[in-house]
Design a protein around this motif. Structure first.
Motif, short mmCIF file in Angstrom:
data_model
loop_
_atom_site.label_atom_id
_atom_site.label_comp_id
_atom_site.label_asym_id
_atom_site.label_seq_id
_atom_site.Cartn_x
_atom_site.Cartn_y
_atom_site.Cartn_z
N GLY A 262 -18.38 20.73 -44.44
CA GLY A 262 -19.62 19.98 -44.59
C GLY A 262 -20.66 20.74 -45.39
O GLY A 262 -20.48 21.91 -45.75
N ILE A 263 -21.77 20.06 -45.65
CA ILE A 263 -22.91 20.65 -46.34
C ILE A 263 -24.16 20.37 -45.52
O ILE A 263 -24.14 19.60 -44.55
CB ILE A 263 -23.07 20.08 -47.76
CG1 ILE A 263 -23.26 18.55 -47.71
CG2 ILE A 263 -21.88 20.46 -48.64
CD1 ILE A 263 -23.51 17.90 -49.07
N ASN A 264 -25.28 20.99 -45.89
CA ASN A 264 -26.54 20.74 -45.22
C ASN A 264 -26.96 19.28 -45.40
O ASN A 264 -26.58 18.62 -46.37
CB ASN A 264 -27.63 21.66 -45.76
CG ASN A 264 -27.53 23.06 -45.22
OD1 ASN A 264 -27.44 23.27 -44.02
ND2 ASN A 264 -27.55 24.05 -46.12
N TYR A 265 -27.79 18.80 -44.47
CA TYR A 265 -28.28 17.42 -44.57
C TYR A 265 -29.08 17.21 -45.85
O TYR A 265 -29.15 16.10 -46.37
CB TYR A 265 -29.13 17.08 -43.35
CG TYR A 265 -28.33 17.05 -42.07
CD1 TYR A 265 -27.39 16.06 -41.84
CD2 TYR A 265 -28.51 18.02 -41.08
CE1 TYR A 265 -26.64 16.03 -40.67
CE2 TYR A 265 -27.78 18.00 -39.91
CZ TYR A 265 -26.84 17.00 -39.70
OH TYR A 265 -26.10 16.98 -38.55
N SER A 266 -29.65 18.27 -46.38
CA SER A 266 -30.43 18.18 -47.62
C SER A 266 -29.54 18.07 -48.85
O SER A 266 -30.03 17.79 -49.95
CB SER A 266 -31.31 19.42 -47.76
OG SER A 266 -30.50 20.59 -47.88
N GLY A 267 -28.23 18.30 -48.67
CA GLY A 267 -27.31 18.27 -49.79
C GLY A 267 -26.97 19.65 -50.35
O GLY A 267 -26.10 19.77 -51.22
N THR A 268 -27.64 20.69 -49.86
CA THR A 268 -27.36 22.06 -50.31
C THR A 268 -26.15 22.61 -49.56
O THR A 268 -25.85 22.19 -48.44
CB THR A 268 -28.57 22.96 -50.08
OG1 THR A 268 -28.88 22.97 -48.67
CG2 THR A 268 -29.77 22.47 -50.86
N PRO A 269 -25.44 23.56 -50.16
CA PRO A 269 -24.25 24.11 -49.50
C PRO A 269 -24.62 25.02 -48.33
O PRO A 269 -25.67 25.67 -48.32
CB PRO A 269 -23.56 24.90 -50.61
CG PRO A 269 -24.65 25.24 -51.58
CD PRO A 269 -25.61 24.10 -51.53
N ILE A 270 -23.74 25.03 -47.33
CA ILE A 270 -23.86 25.99 -46.22
C ILE A 270 -23.08 27.24 -46.57
O ILE A 270 -23.53 28.36 -46.37
CB ILE A 270 -23.32 25.36 -44.92
CG1 ILE A 270 -24.21 24.18 -44.51
CG2 ILE A 270 -23.25 26.39 -43.79
CD1 ILE A 270 -23.63 23.32 -43.41
N THR A 271 -21.89 27.04 -47.10
CA THR A 271 -21.02 28.12 -47.56
C THR A 271 -20.05 27.51 -48.56
O THR A 271 -19.82 26.29 -48.55
CB THR A 271 -20.23 28.75 -46.38
OG1 THR A 271 -19.28 29.70 -46.90
CG2 THR A 271 -19.49 27.69 -45.59
N ASP A 272 -19.46 28.35 -49.39
CA ASP A 272 -18.45 27.84 -50.32
C ASP A 272 -17.05 28.04 -49.77
O ASP A 272 -16.05 27.82 -50.46
CB ASP A 272 -18.58 28.51 -51.69
CG ASP A 272 -18.38 30.02 -51.62
OD1 ASP A 272 -18.21 30.57 -50.49
OD2 ASP A 272 -18.42 30.67 -52.68
N GLN A 273 -16.94 28.44 -48.51
CA GLN A 273 -15.64 28.74 -47.92
C GLN A 273 -15.24 27.69 -46.88
O GLN A 273 -16.03 27.31 -46.02
CB GLN A 273 -15.66 30.11 -47.24
CG GLN A 273 -15.92 31.26 -48.21
CD GLN A 273 -15.77 32.61 -47.54
OE1 GLN A 273 -14.66 33.04 -47.22
NE2 GLN A 273 -16.90 33.25 -47.31
N THR A 274 -14.00 27.24 -46.99
CA THR A 274 -13.42 26.35 -45.98
C THR A 274 -12.32 27.04 -45.19
O THR A 274 -11.87 26.52 -44.17
CB THR A 274 -12.84 25.08 -46.63
OG1 THR A 274 -11.85 25.48 -47.61
CG2 THR A 274 -13.93 24.26 -47.30
#
Length: 374
Positions: A262-274
């Motif tokens: 997932g990503i932040n509700y704002s649309g910004t990334p939390i991390t680039d790792q899954t």
């Protein structure tokens, strides 16, 4: 002035659509069913438990424990419920009967509690006698407290080992889910008296909370036992995308927030790792998020083709999801009840063999699925 005959015809046409609506048939890939309303008028119902006498107990997030007896919601709530902080996502949450409830009358409640230090998740144990909770005792309290009003989690199960497993969310402070000296973002394992089992996976770590069973969980609001293996299955809310289905295993780190789909509700990334070494991958995930809540394996006899399927409620997407499984692999997915336009908070197999649902609303309902002829 209209004739009696014309009035009768008008009345008949008014009644027929209502009757048809009450008997709406829902078509699944493998079954045909209708939705029966057992009770309504509940304030954000959160969980349901089935008593040996055939009645039901339902928690309302506002802090009431209600009784449904003979298909009717009783006016007076159960007395003796602990003080609950019904703020934000907090309130009275899950209810779980002891496996030997008929003998000891014990039940467990999870709920949000507030004091001057902030809010937290608690679990209390009590005896149900008539319409009263007696000998209530707090047996678990997540620490430290926080001023946030989000992500209390609160789902509970007691598997065959006899211990109580309870989920605690990250409280909306994501980094806490990776702090082992913090109770947030985890599944905890305790005895029914609130003690810590000696074989808990982190019991020997000086830097870890002793009741921890897992870590890296964002906000588990669905937890159930596999009917054949006895494994604990769960799902948890992702942020914007990344809701997960997992099997809960001792000492496992499920990665939040270091890995996520997932990503932040704002649309910004939390991390680039899954993916990350030492952190578990989900069995299944949703993107976009469905906001899952409540889950149950179908074990009834009304729908033979559903046997062993996993059912998940959805708050945001307002539907019931059916997952087909081959062991731990999800092999199929079907959306049901998309036309109800109701937030589904709880999904539970009832003692009567039916699948029961709770809708999350100010005028919340208790529903169950019953078979119809195709």
């Amino acid at each position: 002035m209209p004739s009696i005959k014309s009035l009768a015809a008008t009345l008949a046409t008014a009644i027929v659509p209502f009757a048809l609506a009450a008997e709406t048939i829902h078509e699944s890939e493998q079954a045909s069913f209708s939705v029966e309303t057992v009770a309504s008028g509940l304030e954000h119902p959160w969980a349901i438990a089935f008593l040996p006498d055939g009645s039901q107990l339902v928690t309302e997030r506002a802090g009431r424990l209600r009784v449904i007896r003979d298909g009717k919601l009783e006016k007076d709530p159960v007395a003796g419920v602990p003080e609950v902080a019904a703020r934000g996502q907090g309130g009275l949450l899950d209810i779980l009967l002891h496996p030997e409830f008929e003998q000891n009358r014990l039940l467990f409640l999870s709920y949000a509690h507030a004091n001057d230090a902030g809010m937290t998740t608690r679990v209390a144990r009590a005896e149900l006698n008539d319409n009263n909770l007696e000998n209530l005792e707090v047996i678990f309290e997540a620490e430290p407290r926080s001023d946030t009003t989000r992500h209390f989690a609160g789902r509970m199960v007691i598997p065959d080992d006899g211990y109580l497993y309870v989920t605690v969310g990250d409280r909306g402070e994501m980094d806490r889910a990776q702090e082992f000296g913090d109770d947030a973002g985890a599944v905890h394992r305790i005895t029914i008296d609130g003690n810590t089992p000696d074989d808990n996976p982190f019991a020997d770590r000086d830097d870890a909370r002793k009741t921890l069973f897992t870590k890296g969980n964002r906000n588990i609001q669905g937890m159930t036992l596999h009917p054949e293996t006895g494994e604990i299955w769960s799902h948890e809310h992702g942020p914007r995308g990344g809701d997960e289905v997992n099997v809960i295993e001792a000492g496992t780190n499920y990665g939040w927030p270091e890995i996520t789909y997932g990503i932040n509700y704002s649309g910004t990334p939390i991390t680039d790792q899954t993916h990350k070494e030492g952190m578990a991958q989900p069995l299944h995930y949703w993107d976009p998020s469905i906001a899952p809540s409540g889950m149950a394996f179908y074990t009834g006899e009304d729908f033979p083709d559903w046997q062993g399927d996993l059912f998940v409620g959805a708050l945001k997407m307002q539907k019931l999801v059916r997952l087909e499984l081959d062991g731990r692999e999800v092999t199929g997915e079907e959306d049901l009840l998309t036309d109800l336009n109701k937030r589904i908070r709880a999904v539970t197999m009832g003692a009567d063999g039916h699948l029961w649902l709770l809708t999350d609303a100010g005028n919340g309902e208790v529903l169950k699925l019953v078979p119809t002829e195709r």
